[in-house]
Write a protein that holds these residues in place. Structure first.
Motif, PDB file in Angstrom:
ATOM      1  N   ALA A 100      -8.384 -63.579  77.705  1.00 20.83           N
ATOM      2  CA  ALA A 100      -8.853 -62.249  78.080  1.00 20.83           C
ATOM      3  C   ALA A 100     -10.173 -61.907  77.406  1.00 20.83           C
ATOM      4  O   ALA A 100     -11.060 -61.308  78.023  1.00 20.83           O
ATOM      5  N   LEU A 101     -10.321 -62.269  76.144  1.00 22.36           N
ATOM      6  CA  LEU A 101     -11.571 -62.010  75.439  1.00 22.36           C
ATOM      7  C   LEU A 101     -12.721 -62.781  76.074  1.00 22.36           C
ATOM      8  O   LEU A 101     -13.821 -62.259  76.254  1.00 22.36           O
ATOM      9  N   ALA A 102     -12.473 -64.040  76.417  1.00 23.29           N
ATOM     10  CA  ALA A 102     -13.513 -64.852  77.051  1.00 23.29           C
ATOM     11  C   ALA A 102     -13.867 -64.302  78.428  1.00 23.29           C
ATOM     12  O   ALA A 102     -15.020 -64.401  78.866  1.00 23.29           O
ATOM     13  N   TYR A 103     -12.897 -63.721  79.109  1.00 23.19           N
ATOM     14  CA  TYR A 103     -13.130 -63.152  80.435  1.00 23.19           C
ATOM     15  C   TYR A 103     -13.989 -61.894  80.351  1.00 23.19           C
ATOM     16  O   TYR A 103     -14.721 -61.575  81.268  1.00 23.19           O
ATOM     17  N   GLY A 104     -13.862 -61.170  79.230  1.00 15.91           N
ATOM     18  CA  GLY A 104     -14.654 -59.956  79.068  1.00 15.91           C
ATOM     19  C   GLY A 104     -13.857 -58.718  78.715  1.00 15.91           C
ATOM     20  O   GLY A 104     -14.424 -57.620  78.652  1.00 15.91           O
ATOM     21  N   LEU A 105     -12.558 -58.853  78.482  1.00 12.17           N
ATOM     22  CA  LEU A 105     -11.761 -57.689  78.100  1.00 12.17           C
ATOM     23  C   LEU A 105     -12.206 -57.215  76.716  1.00 12.17           C
ATOM     24  O   LEU A 105     -12.243 -57.995  75.772  1.00 12.17           O
ATOM     25  N   PRO A 106     -12.576 -55.932  76.580  1.00  5.43           N
ATOM     26  CA  PRO A 106     -13.010 -55.424  75.278  1.00  5.43           C
ATOM     27  C   PRO A 106     -11.898 -55.529  74.231  1.00  5.43           C
ATOM     28  O   PRO A 106     -10.714 -55.419  74.553  1.00  5.43           O
ATOM     29  N   MET A 107     -12.294 -55.713  72.995  1.00  6.12           N
ATOM     30  CA  MET A 107     -11.311 -55.882  71.927  1.00  6.12           C
ATOM     31  C   MET A 107     -10.393 -54.680  71.787  1.00  6.12           C
ATOM     32  O   MET A 107      -9.212 -54.828  71.486  1.00  6.12           O
ATOM     33  N   HIS A 108     -10.919 -53.467  72.006  1.00 10.29           N
ATOM     34  CA  HIS A 108     -10.046 -52.297  71.830  1.00 10.29           C
ATOM     35  C   HIS A 108      -8.943 -52.276  72.876  1.00 10.29           C
ATOM     36  O   HIS A 108      -7.833 -51.781  72.611  1.00 10.29           O
ATOM     37  N   LYS A 109      -9.204 -52.847  74.054  1.00  7.35           N
ATOM     38  CA  LYS A 109      -8.161 -52.939  75.063  1.00  7.35           C
ATOM     39  C   LYS A 109      -7.067 -53.913  74.614  1.00  7.35           C
ATOM     40  O   LYS A 109      -5.874 -53.690  74.848  1.00  7.35           O
ATOM     41  N   VAL A 110      -7.490 -55.014  73.996  1.00  4.79           N
ATOM     42  CA  VAL A 110      -6.515 -55.982  73.484  1.00  4.79           C
ATOM     43  C   VAL A 110      -5.659 -55.329  72.405  1.00  4.79           C
ATOM     44  O   VAL A 110      -4.422 -55.467  72.382  1.00  4.79           O
ATOM     45  N   ILE A 111      -6.294 -54.604  71.514  1.00  2.79           N
ATOM     46  CA  ILE A 111      -5.565 -53.941  70.426  1.00  2.79           C
ATOM     47  C   ILE A 111      -4.557 -52.954  70.988  1.00  2.79           C
ATOM     48  O   ILE A 111      -3.393 -52.902  70.560  1.00  2.79           O
ATOM     49  N   SER A 113      -3.177 -53.036  73.875  1.00  5.49           N
ATOM     50  CA  SER A 113      -2.105 -53.785  74.539  1.00  5.49           C
ATOM     51  C   SER A 113      -1.027 -54.162  73.545  1.00  5.49           C
ATOM     52  O   SER A 113       0.176 -54.035  73.832  1.00  5.49           O
ATOM     53  N   TRP A 114      -1.429 -54.639  72.363  1.00  7.25           N
ATOM     54  CA  TRP A 114      -0.439 -55.072  71.372  1.00  7.25           C
ATOM     55  C   TRP A 114       0.067 -53.934  70.508  1.00  7.25           C
ATOM     56  O   TRP A 114       0.812 -54.136  69.568  1.00  7.25           O
TER      57      TRP A 114
END
Length: 373
Positions: A100-111, A113-114
């Motif tokens: 997801a990070l390589a695709y372009g999902l911003p880090m805050h979205k990842v955070i 999500s978890w």
């Protein structure tokens, strides 16, 4: 076009471009664009740094249970770098943070999500990235359906199709959805690529206890689709074979199955203790001798394309990015109970509308018992 790598039985017969020491086995396949090489390395290291920092956040109570992927980042990032983002589709697994990070999902979205925050699921509508999939292998039929739709749209509009890339773990290949997704994809020759992240373990079950097949890639033959085994810790090799699969899909030749041989050097999740089911010596060997980041960095350094100063500068930049993105995640407003049912269907079902109304009523009652303001 296979170059055997006999340093480990699991890697025998895999395609690779750089060996575990960073020496090119196939120099003619190394990208000649040095700026692209550095960008590829940076994307992989950025994902790994995030993974390391995410574990710290989890230990601090700032993330929920987190599925680590460190040591597998070449497979995730390398495959995604072969896509035309954000136009092509990506369906990651629950361990797909690096994808997801390589695709372009911003880090805050990842955070988010978890943190089980709905903000992590509210993705850019112009993007073709799907949320992290926790149910094992059910993203494969979804990916096939998306690819079929793209094939039909492309035909009606007179253009090349967008492709759909899905990941699945070695354990996921034992699920029925694996068969359904790949069989349908092959029959209808959809523009899809399926990447098996064969990291050796399905939680505590080794691959050898899941199948009597010599390789997981061989299953593709049964579905009538081309299959390839690749050294999953060689970023250049993963990107190369995935790019070939993408080109094949775009020209209407159908799907490809890629088995990327890697290893889960870290726990299954931040709550797992792998010492209960495996010998740590095996993980240590992969960690120390086959680290994907060190492999490519050694090659770049040998050509004068990367230095210790550049490495330090990059780490500082990624850490600054993460701090900024963490502030965005921390500032996200809280969610209401009924919002948990949003972003499930484009048009909510009658049952979901009833459930949301019930949650609103329960919430109101909790705030104002007996209807008192």
């Amino acid at each position: 076009m296979t170059t055997p790598n006999l340093t480990d039985p699991r890697l025998e017969g895999t395609f690779c471009i750089l060996n575990e020491n960073g020496a090119p086995r196939q120099p003619d396949l190394v990208p000649t664009d040095t700026a692209r090489l550095r960008a590829m390395y940076r994307a992989m290291r950025r994902a790994r740094i995030f993974d390391e920092r995410a574990l710290v956040l989890q230990r601090q109570g700032r993330l929920g249970v987190y599925p680590l992927f460190g040591g597998m980042e070449a497979t995730q990032v390398g495959a995604v770098l072969a896509l035309n983002t954000p136009h092509d589709w990506l369906a990651p697994t629950y361990r797909g943070t690096g994808c997801a990070l390589a695709y372009g999902l911003p880090m805050h979205k990842v955070i988010l999500s978890w943190r089980a925050h709905q903000g992590g699921s509210r993705l850019d509508p112009d993007s073709h990235l799907l949320p992290f999939y926790t149910p094992i292998a059910n993203q494969l039929p979804h990916t096939t359906g998306i690819a079929l739709a793209e094939k039909r749209l492309a035909a009606s509009e007179g253009r090349e199709p967008k492709v759909a890339l899905a990941f699945v773990g070695d354990g996921g290949t034992s699920e029925g959805d694996f068969h359904v997704g790949l069989n349908f994809a092959a029959v209808f020759k959809v523009p899809a690529i399926f990447v098996i992240e064969n990291n050796g373990w399905a939680i505590s079950t080794p691959t050898s206890s899941q199948t009597a097949a010599t390789t997981l890639a061989s299953r593709g033959e049964g579905y009538g689709m081309p299959s390839v085994r690749v050294d999953g810790n060689d970023l250049l090799a993963v990107a190369h074979v995935t790019a070939e699969a993408v080109a094949r899909a775009r020209r209407g030749a159908g799907p490809t199955l890629i088995e990327a041989i890697t290893y889960r050097v870290l726990p299954h999740t931040s709550s797992d203790d792998p010492a209960r089911y495996r010998d740590s010596a095996e993980a240590d060997e992969w960690r120390e001798k086959r680290d994907p980041g060190m492999r490519l960095r050694t090659y770049l350094s040998g050509r004068g394309l990367w230095s210790d100063a550049q490495e330090e500068e990059m780490v500082v930049e990624v850490d600054a990015e993460l701090r900024s993105e963490l502030e965005l995640a921390d500032a996200a407003p809280g969610i209401q109970p009924w919002e948990l049912l949003e972003h499930v269907f484009e048009t909510p079902t009658p049952e979901m509308k009833e459930q949301q109304a019930e949650l609103r009523a329960l919430h109101s009652e909790a705030l104002h018992p007996g209807g008192r303001a």
